[in-house]
Every structure is written in structure tokens, then in C-alpha cells.
Design a protein around this motif. Structure first.
Motif, PDB file in Angstrom:
ATOM      1  N   TRP A   1     -31.268  46.495  12.637  1.00  0.00           N
ATOM      2  CA  TRP A   1     -31.790  47.056  11.370  1.00  0.00           C
ATOM      3  C   TRP A   1     -32.692  46.044  10.667  1.00  0.00           C
ATOM      4  O   TRP A   1     -33.738  46.392  10.122  1.00  0.00           O
ATOM      5  CB  TRP A   1     -30.632  47.459  10.448  1.00  0.00           C
ATOM      6  CG  TRP A   1     -30.055  48.787  10.791  1.00  0.00           C
ATOM      7  CD1 TRP A   1     -28.991  49.036  11.593  1.00  0.00           C
ATOM      8  CD2 TRP A   1     -30.534  50.062  10.343  1.00  0.00           C
ATOM      9  NE1 TRP A   1     -28.767  50.379  11.688  1.00  0.00           N
ATOM     10  CE2 TRP A   1     -29.694  51.046  10.934  1.00  0.00           C
ATOM     11  CE3 TRP A   1     -31.575  50.475   9.535  1.00  0.00           C
ATOM     12  CZ2 TRP A   1     -29.873  52.403  10.714  1.00  0.00           C
ATOM     13  CZ3 TRP A   1     -31.744  51.828   9.302  1.00  0.00           C
ATOM     14  CH2 TRP A   1     -30.906  52.773   9.896  1.00  0.00           C
TER      15      TRP A   1
ATOM     16  N   ARG B   1     -29.674  48.561  21.545  1.00  0.00           N
ATOM     17  CA  ARG B   1     -29.803  47.952  20.208  1.00  0.00           C
ATOM     18  C   ARG B   1     -30.486  46.597  20.313  1.00  0.00           C
ATOM     19  O   ARG B   1     -31.404  46.281  19.551  1.00  0.00           O
ATOM     20  CB  ARG B   1     -28.414  47.784  19.576  1.00  0.00           C
ATOM     21  CG  ARG B   1     -27.799  49.081  19.101  1.00  0.00           C
ATOM     22  CD  ARG B   1     -26.707  48.823  18.080  1.00  0.00           C
ATOM     23  NE  ARG B   1     -25.596  48.042  18.600  1.00  0.00           N
ATOM     24  CZ  ARG B   1     -24.523  48.559  19.209  1.00  0.00           C
ATOM     25  NH1 ARG B   1     -24.415  49.867  19.348  1.00  0.00           N
ATOM     26  NH2 ARG B   1     -23.566  47.788  19.652  1.00  0.00           N
TER      27      ARG B   1
ATOM     28  N   ASP C   1     -20.629  44.655  18.299  1.00  0.00           N
ATOM     29  CA  ASP C   1     -21.300  45.928  18.015  1.00  0.00           C
ATOM     30  C   ASP C   1     -21.985  45.977  16.651  1.00  0.00           C
ATOM     31  O   ASP C   1     -23.163  46.311  16.545  1.00  0.00           O
ATOM     32  CB  ASP C   1     -20.282  47.069  18.139  1.00  0.00           C
ATOM     33  CG  ASP C   1     -19.935  47.312  19.589  1.00  0.00           C
ATOM     34  OD1 ASP C   1     -20.888  47.440  20.387  1.00  0.00           O
ATOM     35  OD2 ASP C   1     -18.740  47.307  19.924  1.00  0.00           O
TER      36      ASP C   1
ATOM     37  N   ARG D   1     -26.494  52.990   6.112  1.00  0.00           N
ATOM     38  CA  ARG D   1     -26.753  51.540   6.188  1.00  0.00           C
ATOM     39  C   ARG D   1     -27.372  50.988   4.906  1.00  0.00           C
ATOM     40  O   ARG D   1     -28.032  49.965   4.899  1.00  0.00           O
ATOM     41  CB  ARG D   1     -27.664  51.211   7.380  1.00  0.00           C
ATOM     42  CG  ARG D   1     -27.100  51.644   8.712  1.00  0.00           C
ATOM     43  CD  ARG D   1     -26.303  50.523   9.350  1.00  0.00           C
ATOM     44  NE  ARG D   1     -24.917  50.470   8.894  1.00  0.00           N
ATOM     45  CZ  ARG D   1     -23.927  51.172   9.423  1.00  0.00           C
ATOM     46  NH1 ARG D   1     -24.141  51.972  10.424  1.00  0.00           N
ATOM     47  NH2 ARG D   1     -22.703  51.042   8.964  1.00  0.00           N
TER      48      ARG D   1
ATOM     49  N   THR E   1     -19.300  54.021  11.307  1.00  0.00           N
ATOM     50  CA  THR E   1     -20.361  53.203  11.890  1.00  0.00           C
ATOM     51  C   THR E   1     -21.608  54.027  12.215  1.00  0.00           C
ATOM     52  O   THR E   1     -22.639  53.482  12.581  1.00  0.00           O
ATOM     53  CB  THR E   1     -19.870  52.528  13.189  1.00  0.00           C
ATOM     54  OG1 THR E   1     -19.388  53.535  14.065  1.00  0.00           O
ATOM     55  CG2 THR E   1     -18.759  51.537  12.886  1.00  0.00           C
TER      56      THR E   1
ATOM     57  N   MET F   1     -22.337  55.380  15.779  1.00  0.00           N
ATOM     58  CA  MET F   1     -23.403  54.386  15.752  1.00  0.00           C
ATOM     59  C   MET F   1     -24.732  55.041  16.118  1.00  0.00           C
ATOM     60  O   MET F   1     -24.778  55.852  17.033  1.00  0.00           O
ATOM     61  CB  MET F   1     -23.059  53.245  16.713  1.00  0.00           C
ATOM     62  CG  MET F   1     -23.817  52.002  16.382  1.00  0.00           C
ATOM     63  SD  MET F   1     -22.974  50.487  16.847  1.00  0.00           S
ATOM     64  CE  MET F   1     -21.610  50.395  15.723  1.00  0.00           C
TER      65      MET F   1
ATOM     66  N   THR G   1     -24.942  43.316  16.329  1.00  0.00           N
ATOM     67  CA  THR G   1     -26.217  43.688  16.973  1.00  0.00           C
ATOM     68  C   THR G   1     -26.875  44.827  16.223  1.00  0.00           C
ATOM     69  O   THR G   1     -28.105  44.871  16.077  1.00  0.00           O
ATOM     70  CB  THR G   1     -25.981  44.101  18.435  1.00  0.00           C
ATOM     71  OG1 THR G   1     -24.926  45.062  18.475  1.00  0.00           O
ATOM     72  CG2 THR G   1     -25.613  42.904  19.284  1.00  0.00           C
ATOM     73  N   SER G   2     -26.044  45.753  15.740  1.00  0.00           N
ATOM     74  CA  SER G   2     -26.615  46.867  14.973  1.00  0.00           C
ATOM     75  C   SER G   2     -27.318  46.343  13.719  1.00  0.00           C
ATOM     76  O   SER G   2     -28.452  46.724  13.416  1.00  0.00           O
ATOM     77  CB  SER G   2     -25.504  47.836  14.597  1.00  0.00           C
ATOM     78  OG  SER G   2     -25.994  48.788  13.682  1.00  0.00           O
ATOM     79  N   GLU G   3     -26.638  45.437  13.016  1.00  0.00           N
ATOM     80  CA  GLU G   3     -27.232  44.925  11.771  1.00  0.00           C
ATOM     81  C   GLU G   3     -28.499  44.123  12.052  1.00  0.00           C
ATOM     82  O   GLU G   3     -29.503  44.228  11.334  1.00  0.00           O
ATOM     83  CB  GLU G   3     -26.204  44.075  11.016  1.00  0.00           C
ATOM     84  CG  GLU G   3     -25.103  44.937  10.408  1.00  0.00           C
ATOM     85  CD  GLU G   3     -24.123  44.143   9.565  1.00  0.00           C
ATOM     86  OE1 GLU G   3     -24.134  42.905   9.661  1.00  0.00           O
ATOM     87  OE2 GLU G   3     -23.374  44.767   8.803  1.00  0.00           O
TER      88      GLU G   3
END
Lengths: 612, 382
Positions: free
Chosen positions: A301, B9, A293, A87, A80, B1, A296-298
Motif C-alpha cells: 500500500w 503483493r 502477510d 486500509r 484483513t 486480503m 507485505t500488504s502494508e
């Protein structure tokens, strides 16, 4: 009581009161829409808290929902981070949707017909609010997508992620790379400008090389819709671009994603052995759940990448729109899109069939089956030195081929034509002729010559040098015409320069006005073109001239002259004597033969070249 | 991460999203000005492209500076082409006087006109003629250099001269697209050819638009000067009918025509003997008139009645009865009626028909032709 077999909303209101009944209705709707998560579940997830009820509602959308059934419900913590994926896979997917949305907006304003396509483009950028921005985003997104998808493949190769059990994932990825390239390439033609027509003409000509001839010719006809790209060809590229290729892209994206679910993500090479996968065997302490997790990360981005694209397109990037496509005018220095430059470079190596078809065919074929050939049992870099070295060599070779694909490399045009072109060519590939960026106000009507720049370089007096130059041009006999008459440079140039539009019929070069520094700069660049090895071997005693006339209100005509003594040329290359000097051609009287080449262009005060 | 904390985030994502929206809003606010500026840029590029195309294709006949070339092609860079009248008041006055002159002349010729009205008209006609001469004397010497090259000061607007109701841009585009096939009859070095690919020429429609944009960039609006007018090397010619050399400014090959004076024509044919058989052939365009023209009578006047013109059969019967004694024809003789109907067709229009008959037929026939046609029509009884 309700007539329905279950309590109606009104029954709920009666029983629980309006506030509670409405909340429950909304909560229930949210749970249906998310396929399993109610408002409280979402709140907990976004706060980073653990789920408060069991079974874990955050797994429910993966089991019951359409969109998330394509995503694993948890990732392995070791993949991750930024490394090893960077990514790139998610960004590739992002661009698929980004391009689809911006593309559909552009489709509203576009008709695939040579009669109106170019005007449509002009309308999109001049009359459709935000039209230019959407077009810039679509174009920049397309270039970025090719780059991101290619980098995704390179990363996958370096980390050995293509190895068992993910061989077929690699294969579908390669297909996706090809589709991405062809999508970008087919979109190239649609603006129907010079850049589009000629880049695609070059690309399509490779198809024609397919042996045997009968196959090549018919394939070519099939793609172009005729011997040349016209109305049918444009329609076919359009349909490829908006129907066939996107359909294939979505199908293979689905397969590619499904394989990720089946086999899980690959971990960094040292953390995973060949044959293992992360799909089902992620230890509990290594699980990073998609909700919240990864999600939200995606989303982060997506938001950041969109912001970067919007900033670039507002301030730094405009999609090119050159002159209307013209099959009769081949611009010098035409190139394929940058991602096909390696192919154009390969074609310059020799045989069209081998370098244009067999070579890329073998290359792609090897890449496609590589996971089935490379059966080495380790993914670690240290164990794959040879393969990684070979791949680096391949990348270097492709880069070098791309460099060879550039227009500068290996195309032989006469030096005078090349110089004139470099001074005057219309905006193309974000470059333009050196005269064009001179501000309109600095294009002061008059006649100017590079002889002034030469005098400045040698520290001579400019006035005296120009007087001598004018005198020389006017009187020195440089050749004898066939009829026995003697002729001067003046006569040669004046005859070629259509002098009707000049108020004077004789050449009289004057100093460049002091308040025209950009014009002076352009003349310096003009002068420097004569100093290259090629120019100094082909053009003896050369000078360049620029004649500026006011043609209409707000429109100036600029004639550009190159004048030189002819030298001996064999097979397109000048013959040099023992001192490495070119050999002049002399007429019967021993005079050098003067040649000149002249072109002209028009510049309008609103042309906006100097503000580009 | 990359960013381990979920709150960070989410915050970064929201900040990026909001910034994107603000930027899009900011871009939207500036769109109006940007679009106008870019449209100007593309228009400028079109003019540049048009200039190159014009230099390559058009200058042989229209000149490098667009001022025309004698006997090759007309000036486009000219006040006449852009419809600039240097003396609009004088043009206007003469136009109104001429209109009145035509109406009075038509009235004067009628047999029914009373004697004192005739005297009044003659006085007014003399007055009009004097006034027109005065106005011309005031204006024309100032334009003499242009008039010598064929400029008609009373018709200073090109689009009016050719009866074009659309814009100048459309006029230029249409001319480029289709050319002027018939212009071979009045341009000695060849006609304006069709330039569009749709009409068999070499250029695409967008290129024609570019050329038209370039040509229209010559417009100086209110700033045209007489120097611009005098710099014209060749004025446009008004399209003419090749079958009628007079309309092309070429003297007819045959005998002098009968003209439009009804009384003089009646006197002339009274001394001649009409040949009804030749009249029949003339009427149907089977022989050419004495002025070497084919007459178009039978195009509209046919054996059966139609919507365009009264039928040929029964012409004399209707003339003899003066259309059952139509009061508008009081004092007419049947011969006068026939000759007036041919030479001045607008003077009396048969009820239920429109004033569609070609004027100026008197320029296409000699007195003998007229006598023959009258003799032929006299056989058309019913």
C-alpha cells in the motif's frame, strides 16, 4: 586467544574459515536489528512458508522490538480484506510519516519571515532541484491526509466500531482529526502568498468571535501575534506547524495505536458483538500473522500510494503559489481551505458567535462523547437505522454548508465590479481571469468590444455594426454634466481610461482579428457575463471593451471597460418595474446617465498563464 | 486480503517502488529546463506586478511610458538611463583630450615651468581645444534635440554621471527604497520620496524588486535609437550640492567668484586689503562668503593636527619656508603657494596627506574673501 572474555571475530575466522565467520556475523547482526529474525527466518517469511524453528521467530519483533511492539502480532482474518477498513487507518499513518519527511526537506529552504518567506517559496520551485516536486507532494499529501483521516472517521462511525470497548480509541481519533485539520491549516499560511494570507485571515477571524469580547480579542492576539497577521503571526503558525501540532500528533497517534493493541481491530459489524474484542480471542484458524502477510500488504500500500502521489504531482498537480501576500488587497471571492468551507458556510447563516463557535463546538462535543451516549447493544447496520440516517443527514448538511461557503454563494458585489474581476483576476485557487489564458500572440493591440459578439449572435454584419457602435459611443449624448455641458460615452470612458499610454485619444473599436480565436473566446465569455440575471438587472444597455496596447518589449497592457446606463438601486439591489425590468436613472434632460468602470492588467509573454 | 497471494503483493510493491524511482529519476533529468522556464515565468510575473505598481505610483512624475515629465521627474525609459552611448569613440577621445588638458593646464601654471616647455604646452593646449571643438561639431548637431532638453553628450551614462559603482538594478532599488531626500533642491515639484516601508514609504521590499524588474525591462541593449533619445521629455539631473547653487546650475546670488586662475587671483587680491578677522570667520564658516556660501575649511584643517588635513596653526610658517624648501615648490612665492593650495588643491599635496581637498573652492568665494582668508592665514605663524 582473545583478550576478551568471549571469542573474537578473528578467533571465529581461525576456527570456521572467513566465509562462514562473515556469514554468521551478518546473520547475527540481522537478528539483532530485526529483534529476533535471522536471514533464514526472513527468507521463509517472504516466501510464504511456515517458520522452520520454534519458538516462532516472527513473534519475536513484536515482543522485543520497538517499532512492532505497537502492532498486534496477528490480525483477525475477517478484517484483513478491503472491507471493512479500506486500509484508511494505515494510510493515515503513512501520511503522517510522508508529510514529516517531505516537510523536513522543505524546512531546509524556508525561513518564517514575511520579508523572505515568499521568495523562499519561489526559490524552492525555481532554483531547488526537485523542490517543486517535494512541495507538490507535501501539499497534495496534506490535502489527501485530511480526506483520508476524515473518511477513516466516517467509516468507523458507519461500522459502529466506536462502541464498547473502543470508545476512547474513537475519542483520540477525533483529536487526531482535529490536529490533522489544524496542521493542514497552519501550513496554509507559510508560503505567504495571497491565498495563504486571506484563507488564514478568515479562519483566524472566527477565533476573534469567541465571547466575551475580552477573551476573543486576546485569543486573536495570541494566535495572530498582533491585530493583523504579520511577522509574529507567521512565526507562530510556523511553530504550530512544525513543533507543537506534530508533537501532539505523535503523542495521540501513539495512544491511538496502543488502544488498537489493547482492544484489537474491530471486525465487520455482523461478526462481532458489543463488548467483545479481537485482541486476545482470535481463533487459531482465523489468525493472519503480521509477519509476513500484513507487513507485505502494508508495504505494498505504501509503495502504490507513493507511486500515485508521484504520478499526480509530476503530471497533474502543482501546489498553488499566488502573488505575494498583501494585507491591503483583499481578493474578491476569498475562501477558507476546502475542509473548513463548512464553517465559512455556517458563518453566512447568521450570528458569528453561534455559527462560528457554538455550532461547531456542539458538533465536535457530541461527536467526542457519542460512544458514551450511544449505548445500543448492536453494531449491525439494520439495528442502527436512526443513527446512520442522522449521520447521513449530518454529512449532507456539512456538504451543503461547504457549498454555501463558496465565494459564489451569498456575497453581493456590484455586477460591473464582479464582471471586471472575473475577466482580470490573478491566478487563485487554480482559476484566473478570462483574459489571462489568451496566448500572448493573440493579444493583438487594438480596441475590441462585446458589441461585436452581440452582432454575431444576431447574425448582423460585423463591420456595419461596429461602425454604428463607434458612432453611437462617439456622439450620442448620454448625460449632462453639472456645468450644462453635454457628454457622450466616449468622453466618459476616455476620461476614466488614462489615455496617456494610448497612441490615440479616441475610442475606435475594431473587429477581433481572425487569427486570435482565444481572444474572441474571451470576448464571448465577457459578453455572456452581461446575460446573467444579476447583470441584466443592474446594467442597462451594457457593453464591454478591451483595449490592448504594447507597453514594453514583451509586455502588453490590457484595459478592460464595462459601460452601462445607471438603474435605480436600493439597498444594493436593483428596483424592478411591474414588467420585471430595471428602471433607468435619467438626468434633467431625460438622458440616461452613462456609467463606466475600468480596470487594467499587464501580461508578459513569459507569464505562462495559457500553459497552466 | 485484497491480494491474497504474498508473491503478488511483493511483486506489486516492488514494481510500484521501482516505477516511483524511475519517475523521480526522469523528473530529476528534466529539472534543469523546468527550473529555468519557471524562473522566467516568475520574473515575468514580477514585471507584471511592477507594471501595475508603476502605473499606480510612479507615472505622475515619470510618465505612463517612462519617458519622464518635464520638471517632475526624469525619464527611465531612455538610452541615457541604460547607459547607451551613440558615439562611444568620440566620447572616449574627448575624455582623453580633456584629461591631458587638465594635466597640462596644471603644469603650465607653476612658476617653475621653463619658458620653452611653456611654449610647448601652449601649442598643445591650442591643438587640444581645436580637436575637441572638431569632435563636438561632428557629434553634437546629431544630438541637438536631446541637448536642448539638458542631455550632456559627453556624459552619456547615468551610472557614471552619479558615480554609482553597482548594478543598475541595485541603483533603481536603492533609489526606490530611500528616495532622494536632497533632490528637492533641483526638482521644482518635489523630491523623489522614499517608497519602502523600512524608510517610511508605502511599499514592501518585494514590490520594490518588482518595480525595478519592470523598469529594467525597458532596456533595449544595443537596439536603442536616437528616436528613443529624442522622445525623452525630461533628462535626469546630476545630483548637486544645495549649499553651492552653481553645482545645481543656478547662478549664485552674490558677487562673481574668484574662479580658479591663480595668477589672476593674485593680481586681484594685490589690489585689495585683507581683513584677518573676517578671514578667521570665513575660515570657520561663521559668516557667509560674498557668493553666499559657507566655506568648509575648518572641517578638515583644525587647531590640532589630524589625519585629514594639515593643522591651521603654523600654516604661514610652513608656507614661508615652502615646506623646508621642497623641490616641487621651486620658484613659488609663499602667497602663490597659499592661493594655489586654495584654488587648485590638487597641484601640490603636502607630504603624508592625500589629495582629499575639495576642488572648485574658487567658485565659492569672491576676491575679497580670498584676500581676507590669506590675511588670516598670514597670522598663523608658529
Amino acid at each position: 586467544m582473545s583478550v576478551l572474555p568471549f571469542p573474537s571475530f578473528l578467533d571465529d575466522v581461525k576456527e570456521k574459515g572467513v566465509k562462514k565467520a562473515v556469514f554468521e556475523l551478518v546473520d547475527e547482526s540481522v537478528e539483532r536489528l530485526t529483534a529476533g529474525m535471522n536471514i533464514q527466518d526472513i527468507r521463509e517469511a517472504l516466501r510464504g512458508e511456515a517458520a522452520s524453528r520454534k519458538p516462532n521467530p516472527r513473534l519475536q519483533p513484536h515482543a522485543d522490538g520497538f517499532w512492532l511492539h505497537m502492532r498486534p502480532s496477528y490480525f483477525h482474518a475477517d478484517m484483513t480484506g478491503l472491507y471493512p477498513t479500506f486500509r484508511l487507518g494505515w494510510l493515515s499513518t503513512y501520511f503522517v510519516f510522508f508529510e514529516t519527511i517531505t516537510g523536513m526537506l522543505l524546512m531546509i529552504w524556508y525561513t518564517p519571515s514575511p520579508l523572505v518567506a515568499y521568495q523562499n517559496m519561489v526559490d524552492i520551485v525555481t532554483r531547488v532541484p526537485m523542490g517543486q516536486l517535494v512541495r507538490d507532494l507535501h501539499r497534495l499529501g496534506a490535502e489527501a491526509m485530511v480526506l483520508i483521516v476524515a473518511l477513516h472517521m466516517v467509516r468507523t462511525f458507519f461500522t459502529g466500531s466506536y462502541k464498547k470497548p473502543r470508545q476512547f480509541t474513537w475519542f483520540t481519533g477525533l483529536i487526531l482529526l482535529l490536529i490533522t485539520g489544524f496542521l493542514s491549516f497552519s501550513g496554509y499560511l507559510l508560503p505567504w502568498d495571497q491565498l495563504a494570507l486571506w484563507a488564514v485571515t478568515i479562519g483566524a477571524s472566527m477565533i476573534e468571535a469567541t465571547p466575551p469580547a475580552v477573551v476573543g480579542e486576546n485569543l486573536n492576539l495570541l494566535v495572530r501575534g498582533g491585530p493583523d497577521i504579520g511577522a509574529n503571526g507567521l512565526l507562530r503558525f510556523y511553530l504550530l506547524h512544525v513543533l507543537l501540532l506534530p508533537a501532539l500528533l505523535f503523542v495521540f497517534t501513539g495512544v491511538h495505536y496502543y488502544k488498537v493493541i489493547i482492544h484489537g481491530h474491530s471486525l465487520p459489524p455482523r461478526k462481532e458483538n458489543i463488548g467483545e474484542d479481537t485482541a486476545k480471542r482470535v481463533p487459531l484458524d482465523k489468525r493472519v500473522y503480521f509477519i509476513p502477510d500484513i507487513l507485505t500488504s502494508e508495504m505494498m500500500w505504501v509503495a502504490v500510494t507513493t507511486l500515485i502521489l508521484v504520478v499526480l504531482c509530476i503530471w497533474f498537480y502543482d501546489a498553488p503559489l499566488e502573488h505575494h501576500a498583501d494585507p491591503q488587497i483583499t481578493p474578491l471571492g476569498t475562501t477558507a481551505p476546502w475542509y473548513f468551507l463548512w464553517l465559512q458556510g455556517a458563518l453566512k447563516l447568521g450570528d458569528k458567535v453561534f455559527w462560528g463557535l457554538i455550532f461547531p463546538g456542539i458538533l465536535l462535543g457530541i461527536l467526542a462523547v457519542w460512544p458514551y451516549l450511544d449505548l445500543t447493544p448492536s453494531r449491525r447496520y439494520a439495528d442502527r437505522r436512526i443513527v446512520i440516517t442522522l449521520f447521513l443527514i449530518l454529512i449532507s448538511f456539512t456538504t451543503y454548508l461547504s457549498y454555501m461557503g463558496l465565494a459564489e454563494f451569498g456575497v453581493n458585489t456590484s455586477a460591473d465590479a464582479e464582471i471586471l474581476f472575473e475577466m482580470t483576476f490573478p491566478p487563485a485557487h487554480n482559476h484566473m481571469g478570462k483574459i489571462l489564458p489568451v496566448p500572448y500572440s493573440q493579444l493583438v493591440p487594438g480596441m475590441y468590444t462585446t458589441a461585436q459578439i452581440a452582432a454575431e449572435e444576431h447574425g448582423e454584419d460585423i463591420g456595419a455594426a461596429l461602425d454604428a457602435f463607434n458612432q453611437d459611443v462617439d456622439t450620442r449624448v448620454v448625460a449632462e454634466t453639472g456645468t450644462g455641458e453635454l457628454t457622450t460615452t466616449e468622453a466618459i470612458v476616455a476620461a476614466e481610461l488614462t489615455v496617456d499610454h494610448l497612441s490615440t485619444s479616441s475610442l475606435n473599436f475594431a473587429p477581433i482579428p481572425a487569427d486570435a480565436p482565444e481572444l474572441h473566446h474571451a470576448m464571448e465569455l465577457f459578453y455572456q457575463k452581461f446575460l446573467t440575471e444579476k447583470a441584466s438587472n443592474e446594467l442597462l444597455n451594457p457593453w464591454g471593451g478591451v483595449v490592448i496596447t504594447q507597453h514594453q518589449e514583451g509586455l502588453k497592457r490590457i484595459d478592460v471597460i464595462v459601460s452601462w446606463d445607471e438603474v435605480v438601486i436600493e439597498n444594493g439591489f436593483p428596483v424592478l418595474d411591474e414588467n420585471g425590468e430595471p428602471i433607468p436613472v435619467l438626468d434633467a434632460n431625460g438622458n440616461p446617465i452613462r456609467r463606466s468602470n475600468i480596470t487594467h492588467l499587464f501580461i508578459h509573454e513569459d507569464g505562462g498563464y495559457f500553459s497552466l | 486480503m485484497l491480494i491474497p497471494n504474498i508473491e503478488n503483493r511483493i511483486t506489486l510493491g516492488i514494481v510500484a517502488f521501482v516505477t516511483t524511482m524511475v519517475l523521480l529519476g526522469w523528473a530529476a533529468i528534466n529539472e534543469g529546463g523546468r527550473m529555468v522556464a519557471l524562473e522566467d515565468t516568475f520574473h515575468a510575473r514580477a514585471i507584471e506586478q511592477g507594471a501595475s505598481l508603476f502605473a499606480a505610483n510612479c507615472t505622475r512624475c515619470h510618465g505612463e511610458d517612462g519617458r519622464g515629465r518635464e520638471n517632475f521627474g526624469p525619464a527611465l525609459n531612455s538610452p541615457y538611463f541604460f547607459g547607451h552611448d551613440f558615439f562611444p569613440e568620440i566620447t572616449d577621445q574627448i575624455t582623453r583630450l580633456t584629461t591631458e588638458q587638465v594635466a597640462l593646464t596644471a603644469e603650465r601654471i607653476r612658476p617653475s615651468v621653463a619658458a620653452d616647455r611653456a611654449t610647448e604646452i601652449d601649442a598643445r593646449l591650442a591643438e587640444i581645444e581645436t580637436r575637441i571643438n572638431e569632435l563636438n561639431a561632428e557629434r553634437n548637431p546629431q544630438l541637438q534635440a536631446a541637448i536642448d532638453k539638458g542631455y550632456n553628450p559627453q556624459s552619456p551614462i547615468r551610472l557614471n554621471s552619479v558615480g554609482w559603482g553597482g548594478t543598475l538594478h541595485a541603483y533603481v532599488y536603492t533609489t526606490l527604497e530611500h528616495g532622494r531626500p536632497a533632490s528637492i533642491s533641483y526638482w521644482p515639484n518635489g523630491p523623489m520620496v522614499a517608497w519602502s516601508q523600512t524608510a517610511g514609504g508605502p511599499l514592501r521590499s518585494d514590490q520594490l524588486v518588482d518595480i525595478a524588474d519592470y523598469i529594467l525591462n525597458w532596456d533595449k541593449g544595443d537596439n536603442w535609437t536616437l528616436e528613443d533619445l529624442f522622445a525623452v521629455r525630461q533628462f535626469p539631473k546630476v545630483p548637486c550640492d544645495p549649499s553651492n547653487p552653481l553645482s545645481c546650475g543656478i547662478a549664485p546670488a552674490g558677487e562673481p567668484p574668484v574662479g580658479s586662475d591663480v595668477n589672476a587671483a593674485l593680481t586681484a587680491i594685490a589690489a585689495l586689503t585683507g581683513d584677518a578677522a573676517r578671514g578667521d570667520q570665513l575660515y570657520h564658516g561663521q559668516v557667509r562668503s560674498g557668493t553666499d556660501n559657507a566655506l568648509p575649511c575648518a572641517a578638515c584643517h583644525q587647531a590640532e593636527v589630524n589625519g585629514v588635513g594639515p593643522m591651521t596653526a603654523g600654516t604661514w610658517t610652513r608656507a614661508e619656508s615652502l615646506h623646508d624648501g621642497d623641490p616641487a615648490l621651486a620658484g613659488y612665492t609663499p602667497e602663490f603657494y597659499l592661493v594655489e593650495a586654495i584654488l587648485l588643491p590638487g597641484n601640490y599635496v603636502v607630504p603624508n596627506f592625500s589629495n582629499a581637498m575639495q576642488a572648485g573652492l574658487g567658485d565659492l568665494m569672491t576676491p575679497q574673501d580670498l584676500a581676507d582668508i590669506v590675511a588670516y592665514l598670514k597670522t598663523q605663524t608658529q
